[in-house]
Motif scaffolding. Structure first.
Motif, PDB file in Angstrom:
ATOM      1  N   HIS A 109       0.814  -1.212   0.000  1.00  0.00           N
ATOM      2  CA  HIS A 109       0.000   0.000   0.000  1.00  0.00           C
ATOM      3  C   HIS A 109       0.849   1.265   0.000  1.00  0.00           C
ATOM      4  O   HIS A 109       0.544   2.229  -0.707  1.00  0.00           O
ATOM      5  CB  HIS A 109      -0.930  -0.005   1.227  1.00  0.00           C
ATOM      6  CG  HIS A 109      -1.919   1.105   1.222  1.00  0.00           C
ATOM      7  ND1 HIS A 109      -1.686   2.308   1.846  1.00  0.00           N
ATOM      8  CD2 HIS A 109      -3.144   1.214   0.658  1.00  0.00           C
ATOM      9  CE1 HIS A 109      -2.726   3.099   1.675  1.00  0.00           C
ATOM     10  NE2 HIS A 109      -3.627   2.466   0.955  1.00  0.00           N
ATOM     11  N   ASP A 110       1.941   1.276   0.794  1.00  0.00           N
ATOM     12  CA  ASP A 110       2.683   2.520   1.003  1.00  0.00           C
ATOM     13  C   ASP A 110       4.012   2.583   0.268  1.00  0.00           C
ATOM     14  O   ASP A 110       4.520   3.668   0.027  1.00  0.00           O
ATOM     15  CB  ASP A 110       2.921   2.742   2.503  1.00  0.00           C
ATOM     16  CG  ASP A 110       1.615   2.984   3.241  1.00  0.00           C
ATOM     17  OD1 ASP A 110       0.735   3.620   2.656  1.00  0.00           O
ATOM     18  OD2 ASP A 110       1.481   2.511   4.379  1.00  0.00           O
ATOM     19  N   VAL A 111       4.587   1.420  -0.052  1.00  0.00           N
ATOM     20  CA  VAL A 111       5.863   1.463  -0.755  1.00  0.00           C
ATOM     21  C   VAL A 111       5.642   1.255  -2.244  1.00  0.00           C
ATOM     22  O   VAL A 111       6.083   2.048  -3.074  1.00  0.00           O
ATOM     23  CB  VAL A 111       6.844   0.402  -0.193  1.00  0.00           C
ATOM     24  CG1 VAL A 111       8.172   0.474  -0.923  1.00  0.00           C
ATOM     25  CG2 VAL A 111       7.044   0.618   1.302  1.00  0.00           C
ATOM     26  N   LEU A 113       2.791   1.427  -3.606  1.00  0.00           N
ATOM     27  CA  LEU A 113       1.688   2.338  -3.943  1.00  0.00           C
ATOM     28  C   LEU A 113       0.550   1.652  -4.680  1.00  0.00           C
ATOM     29  O   LEU A 113      -0.078   2.237  -5.567  1.00  0.00           O
ATOM     30  CB  LEU A 113       2.213   3.538  -4.753  1.00  0.00           C
ATOM     31  CG  LEU A 113       3.192   4.438  -3.986  1.00  0.00           C
ATOM     32  CD1 LEU A 113       3.857   5.427  -4.923  1.00  0.00           C
ATOM     33  CD2 LEU A 113       2.482   5.160  -2.870  1.00  0.00           C
ATOM     34  N   LEU A 114       0.321   0.369  -4.364  1.00  0.00           N
ATOM     35  CA  LEU A 114      -0.845  -0.325  -4.918  1.00  0.00           C
ATOM     36  C   LEU A 114      -2.035  -0.013  -4.022  1.00  0.00           C
ATOM     37  O   LEU A 114      -1.890   0.181  -2.814  1.00  0.00           O
ATOM     38  CB  LEU A 114      -0.592  -1.840  -4.941  1.00  0.00           C
ATOM     39  CG  LEU A 114       0.661  -2.271  -5.681  1.00  0.00           C
ATOM     40  CD1 LEU A 114       0.939  -3.740  -5.432  1.00  0.00           C
ATOM     41  CD2 LEU A 114       0.526  -1.994  -7.171  1.00  0.00           C
ATOM     42  N   ASN A 115      -3.231   0.039  -4.621  1.00  0.00           N
ATOM     43  CA  ASN A 115      -4.416   0.338  -3.825  1.00  0.00           C
ATOM     44  C   ASN A 115      -5.260  -0.921  -3.642  1.00  0.00           C
ATOM     45  O   ASN A 115      -5.299  -1.791  -4.506  1.00  0.00           O
ATOM     46  CB  ASN A 115      -5.243   1.422  -4.503  1.00  0.00           C
ATOM     47  CG  ASN A 115      -4.510   2.754  -4.474  1.00  0.00           C
ATOM     48  OD1 ASN A 115      -3.960   3.145  -3.446  1.00  0.00           O
ATOM     49  ND2 ASN A 115      -4.459   3.421  -5.615  1.00  0.00           N
ATOM     50  N   VAL A 197      14.650   8.281   5.382  1.00  0.00           N
ATOM     51  CA  VAL A 197      13.441   7.527   5.050  1.00  0.00           C
ATOM     52  C   VAL A 197      12.357   7.753   6.106  1.00  0.00           C
ATOM     53  O   VAL A 197      11.182   7.963   5.782  1.00  0.00           O
ATOM     54  CB  VAL A 197      13.774   6.023   4.906  1.00  0.00           C
ATOM     55  CG1 VAL A 197      12.509   5.210   4.711  1.00  0.00           C
ATOM     56  CG2 VAL A 197      14.732   5.811   3.748  1.00  0.00           C
ATOM     57  N   TYR A 200      10.774  11.236   5.753  1.00  0.00           N
ATOM     58  CA  TYR A 200       9.940  11.287   4.551  1.00  0.00           C
ATOM     59  C   TYR A 200       8.620  10.547   4.776  1.00  0.00           C
ATOM     60  O   TYR A 200       7.549  11.044   4.410  1.00  0.00           O
ATOM     61  CB  TYR A 200      10.681  10.690   3.350  1.00  0.00           C
ATOM     62  CG  TYR A 200       9.753  10.503   2.166  1.00  0.00           C
ATOM     63  CD1 TYR A 200       9.299  11.601   1.442  1.00  0.00           C
ATOM     64  CD2 TYR A 200       9.290   9.242   1.806  1.00  0.00           C
ATOM     65  CE1 TYR A 200       8.410  11.453   0.392  1.00  0.00           C
ATOM     66  CE2 TYR A 200       8.401   9.085   0.761  1.00  0.00           C
ATOM     67  CZ  TYR A 200       7.973  10.189   0.049  1.00  0.00           C
ATOM     68  OH  TYR A 200       7.082  10.047  -0.978  1.00  0.00           O
ATOM     69  N   TYR A 204       4.824  11.684   4.432  1.00  0.00           N
ATOM     70  CA  TYR A 204       3.955  10.997   3.473  1.00  0.00           C
ATOM     71  C   TYR A 204       2.644  10.579   4.124  1.00  0.00           C
ATOM     72  O   TYR A 204       1.554  10.836   3.595  1.00  0.00           O
ATOM     73  CB  TYR A 204       4.695   9.787   2.895  1.00  0.00           C
ATOM     74  CG  TYR A 204       3.794   8.759   2.239  1.00  0.00           C
ATOM     75  CD1 TYR A 204       3.332   8.947   0.929  1.00  0.00           C
ATOM     76  CD2 TYR A 204       3.404   7.618   2.922  1.00  0.00           C
ATOM     77  CE1 TYR A 204       2.504   8.012   0.325  1.00  0.00           C
ATOM     78  CE2 TYR A 204       2.573   6.673   2.318  1.00  0.00           C
ATOM     79  CZ  TYR A 204       2.127   6.880   1.024  1.00  0.00           C
ATOM     80  OH  TYR A 204       1.317   5.960   0.441  1.00  0.00           O
TER      81      TYR A 204
ATOM     82  N   VAL B 339      18.499   6.344  -2.439  1.00  0.00           N
ATOM     83  CA  VAL B 339      17.326   6.479  -1.564  1.00  0.00           C
ATOM     84  C   VAL B 339      16.614   7.803  -1.841  1.00  0.00           C
ATOM     85  O   VAL B 339      15.379   7.853  -1.936  1.00  0.00           O
ATOM     86  CB  VAL B 339      17.744   6.371  -0.082  1.00  0.00           C
ATOM     87  CG1 VAL B 339      16.615   6.827   0.826  1.00  0.00           C
ATOM     88  CG2 VAL B 339      18.127   4.941   0.247  1.00  0.00           C
ATOM     89  N   ILE B 343      12.877   8.285  -3.044  1.00  0.00           N
ATOM     90  CA  ILE B 343      11.903   9.095  -2.319  1.00  0.00           C
ATOM     91  C   ILE B 343      11.229  10.088  -3.271  1.00  0.00           C
ATOM     92  O   ILE B 343       9.999  10.246  -3.264  1.00  0.00           O
ATOM     93  CB  ILE B 343      12.585   9.834  -1.138  1.00  0.00           C
ATOM     94  CG1 ILE B 343      12.825   8.850  -0.001  1.00  0.00           C
ATOM     95  CG2 ILE B 343      11.747  11.009  -0.668  1.00  0.00           C
ATOM     96  CD1 ILE B 343      13.575   9.427   1.171  1.00  0.00           C
ATOM     97  N   HIS B 346       8.852   8.202  -5.348  1.00  0.00           N
ATOM     98  CA  HIS B 346       7.721   7.792  -4.519  1.00  0.00           C
ATOM     99  C   HIS B 346       6.759   8.968  -4.327  1.00  0.00           C
ATOM    100  O   HIS B 346       5.532   8.812  -4.434  1.00  0.00           O
ATOM    101  CB  HIS B 346       8.242   7.293  -3.171  1.00  0.00           C
ATOM    102  CG  HIS B 346       7.188   6.664  -2.301  1.00  0.00           C
ATOM    103  ND1 HIS B 346       6.403   7.406  -1.460  1.00  0.00           N
ATOM    104  CD2 HIS B 346       6.816   5.373  -2.151  1.00  0.00           C
ATOM    105  CE1 HIS B 346       5.576   6.592  -0.818  1.00  0.00           C
ATOM    106  NE2 HIS B 346       5.798   5.343  -1.213  1.00  0.00           N
ATOM    107  N   SER B 353      -0.982   7.616  -7.755  1.00  0.00           N
ATOM    108  CA  SER B 353      -1.640   6.395  -7.291  1.00  0.00           C
ATOM    109  C   SER B 353      -2.691   6.660  -6.218  1.00  0.00           C
ATOM    110  O   SER B 353      -3.743   6.035  -6.196  1.00  0.00           O
ATOM    111  CB  SER B 353      -0.571   5.437  -6.776  1.00  0.00           C
ATOM    112  OG  SER B 353      -1.157   4.444  -5.991  1.00  0.00           O
ATOM    113  N   LYS B 354      -2.398   7.599  -5.329  1.00  0.00           N
ATOM    114  CA  LYS B 354      -3.299   7.828  -4.204  1.00  0.00           C
ATOM    115  C   LYS B 354      -4.241   9.007  -4.473  1.00  0.00           C
ATOM    116  O   LYS B 354      -4.836   9.559  -3.556  1.00  0.00           O
ATOM    117  CB  LYS B 354      -2.488   8.102  -2.925  1.00  0.00           C
ATOM    118  CG  LYS B 354      -1.504   7.020  -2.541  1.00  0.00           C
ATOM    119  CD  LYS B 354      -2.193   5.755  -2.063  1.00  0.00           C
ATOM    120  CE  LYS B 354      -1.173   4.680  -1.738  1.00  0.00           C
ATOM    121  NZ  LYS B 354      -1.759   3.340  -1.657  1.00  0.00           N
TER     122      LYS B 354
END
Lengths: 241, 374
Positions: A109-111, A113-115, A197, A200, A204, B339, B343, B346, B353-354
């Motif tokens: 879901h978060d990495v 980005l699939l829903n 990370v 971020y 996010y 990285v 990011i 992403h 995507s969202k």
């Protein structure tokens, strides 16, 4: 458009927040001073050595920050036992079936980005740590252990206090100071990557979900859907008021 | 005092007198060596008494895979009595480089000492022992080093491993270690062993250790690596006379720059002083004349474990594994770049995507905002 009702949940206890910011401060100082110790800048100065001590102070800040980080680690370990359910040590070892499913869902879901076919707030929005974050904090705990052993190992030869002296065996055990210096240095890079990370992903989640992810580490509160809160039970309601 | 019919039984003091020193010289030597050993001044009497009353300690000094720099260092020890007495006495028994006897005679003398003083003699070992190919890479008198070592170690009271060869393997044990060079404490495990690393160790350190064993009849206090604490508990860095420049952040950037002329700290040109345990900064070399850092060159870390495999002498970045020269910072920067790129990607992709999820929340929020009554 249906809007949701939210309740304020006290997720991060004061001690956990103090740990977080003391840890953040000490790690930031440790990375900056640590990098300077490894690569001191060339200062063109005409002043005599007797009037300067900046590199000594850099090292002093490094050692003081190390003690701070070491101390708050014990605070956090104590709260892993006495703290609330979001602080409990079990959160950080999500290696049962439920936890592994959670890890996989968070990665999807978060990495990646699939829903989900149908939006599922229970799996997608976490009140405490999500399972991937929890694993990263477990990894960070072991990184801190590596830093403590190698750092105090290098420090021990000059120490007079018993605590750092207890680590005097470390350099020899890992084949000399040069080796533990290298381990210490490469783990610093792991911390740098972790920080990047981590920060971020906080942004996010806050950006996407708007549940107070970033402010929660200051206030202690997050906002959760009313459906998540068991209204019938007074005790539970008090706990998440 | 024992009558010296046999010269082997004379004491160190008798030996001094026989060679023309007087008692005053002897006492000066005791004070000198006691200071190096780091013993309290009240113990000097005990050292003097022991050296004057006890018969000398029989010593066998074996040479295996080595360059003899340890022996060279030892005979250049500051005080003449060290060379005249201790070394002279040692040479009476067995040491390939300096003894008068040779061939079968020498081997016979060694055998005699080993038999006569079984369980009493000190075995000094200079050099590592090759275990590869049945130990055939180092043979003396037709016997392999491992064979000789095991025989002489069997009757020894204690073993002193001189130099980095005997303590860690030094250059011949550097990757890929073709002869299987092995330090002594990995071969002999049932005897007390004093490790005296360094390439070579400082002569005064070597003399101090021998005198300690003789005078107090026990090993000096050792650290976790088997090194005498009195000489190896501090880093070269911590006793360095250039240390104030380190703390002041004044560094040599290149060997030919102004800072090098001023004698600034050599940290940035690869000095291994901060990771090396030795007494160079205190005792120095050649009678306290100088030591590498004082001569303008960084410490190589010769008394540190595996110093030949610890990367360049002129860089503090350690090259790890398979000759890949990229250091940890390059790796760190590359991964950090990757990285950061990830990011960025992403952040962009999550906006795509969202979008649906985000729009739903934004619209709900806007709707609520409209309904707020002030």
């Amino acid at each position: 458009m249906k809007t949701r009702d939210y309740k304020r949940a006290y997720v991060w206890q004061l001690a956990v927040r103090i740990f977080h910011w003391a840890n953040a401060l000490s790690i930031t100082l440790l990375i900056i001073t640590g990098y300077l110790i490894a690569h001191p800048p060339a200062i063109r100065s005409t002043a005599e050595a007797s009037t300067q001590f900046w590199f000594g102070y850099i090292r002093e800040i490094h050692f003081m920050s190390a003690y701070l980080m070491f101390a708050v680690l014990f605070l956090r370990l104590y709260y892993a036992i006495v703290g609330n359910k979001y602080a409990n040590w079990k959160v950080f070892v999500p290696f049962n079936k439920k936890g592994l499913t959670g890890i996989w869902h968070t990665i999807k879901h978060d990495v990646l980005l699939l829903n989900d076919k149908e939006y599922n707030y229970k799996d997608s929005v976490h009140v405490g740590h999500n399972n991937v974050a929890a694993v990263s904090y477990l990894a960070m705990f072991f990184m801190a252990i590596i830093m403590i052993f190698t750092g105090f190992g290098m420090y021990a030869a000059n120490a007079t206090w018993f605590l750092p002296k207890m680590f005097a065996w470390v350099p020899e055990f890992f084949g000399g100071d040069m080796n533990i210096r290298w381990i210490h240095h490469i783990t610093m890079w792991a911390f740098i990557l972790f920080v990047v990370v981590h920060v971020y992903l906080v942004f996010y989640h806050d950006w996407l979900e708007g549940h107070g992810e970033s402010s929660s580490m200051i206030s202690g509160y997050k906002f959760v859907r009313t459906e998540r809160v068991a209204e019938a039970n007074d005790n539970t309601e008090n706990a998440v008021k | 005092m024992e009558q010296q019919e046999n010269k082997n039984n004379e004491t160190y003091y008798e030996s001094v007198v026989r060679q023309g020193y007087d008692r005053r010289d002897f006492l000066k030597f005791v004070a000198f060596i006691g200071a190096y050993m780091g013993v309290e001044s009240t113990s000097l009497g005990q050292i003097a008494k022991t050296l004057a009353t006890k018969p000398r300690l029989p010593v066998i000094w074996e040479h295996f895979q080595e360059c003899t720099c340890c022996s060279e260092s030892f005979i250049r020890s500051d005080h003449p009595i060290v060379a005249d007495i201790i070394l002279d006495k040692i040479s009476l028994d067995y040491t390939l480089t300096l003894m008068a006897a040779s061939g079968h005679q020498a081997e016979a003398a060694k055998k005699a000492t080993m038999d006569k003083y079984k369980g009493e003699y000190i075995l000094c070992v200079e050099g590592s022992v090759p275990l590869g190919d049945d130990g055939n890479y180092c043979c003396i008198g037709g016997r392999s080093a491992i064979d000789i070592l095991k025989e002489s170690a069997a009757g020894a009271k204690a073993i002193i491993a001189w130099g980095s060869c005997a303590t860690t393997g030094c250059v011949q044990a550097a990757k890929p270690n073709p002869t299987g060079a092995t330090p002594i404490d990995q071969i002999i495990t049932d005897k007390p062993i004093i490790n005296v690393p360094g390439c070579p160790p400082i002569g005064e350190v070597m003399a101090g250790i021998i005198v300690h064993v003789v005078a107090f009849d026990r090993l000096p206090e050792l650290d976790g690596a088997g090194r005498p604490k009195s000489f190896y508990s501090k880093r070269v860095h911590d006793s360095c006379y250039r240390r104030p420049y380190f703390d002041a952040g004044l560094f040599v950037e290149n060997f030919d720059d102004e800072n090098a002329k001023k004698g600034y700290c050599l940290y940035k040109v690869g000095c291994k002083g901060p990771t090396t345990y030795n007494a160079c900064g205190n005792i120095k070399w050649n009678g306290g004349v100088s030591y590498p850092i004082q001569s303008g060159h960084g410490c190589l870390g010769c008394s540190a474990k595996n110093f030949w495999d610890a990367g360049s002498f002129y860089s503090r970045e350690q090259a790890m594994g398979g000759g890949v020269e990229s250091d940890s910072d390059t790796l760190g920067k590359v991964v950090l770049g990757a990285v950061a790129t990830g990011i960025g990607a992403h952040a962009v992709l999550s906006n795509v995507s969202k979008r649906k999820e985000l729009t739903r929340r934004i619209e709900a929020g806007q709707e609520n905002e409209q309904k707020i009554k002030e």
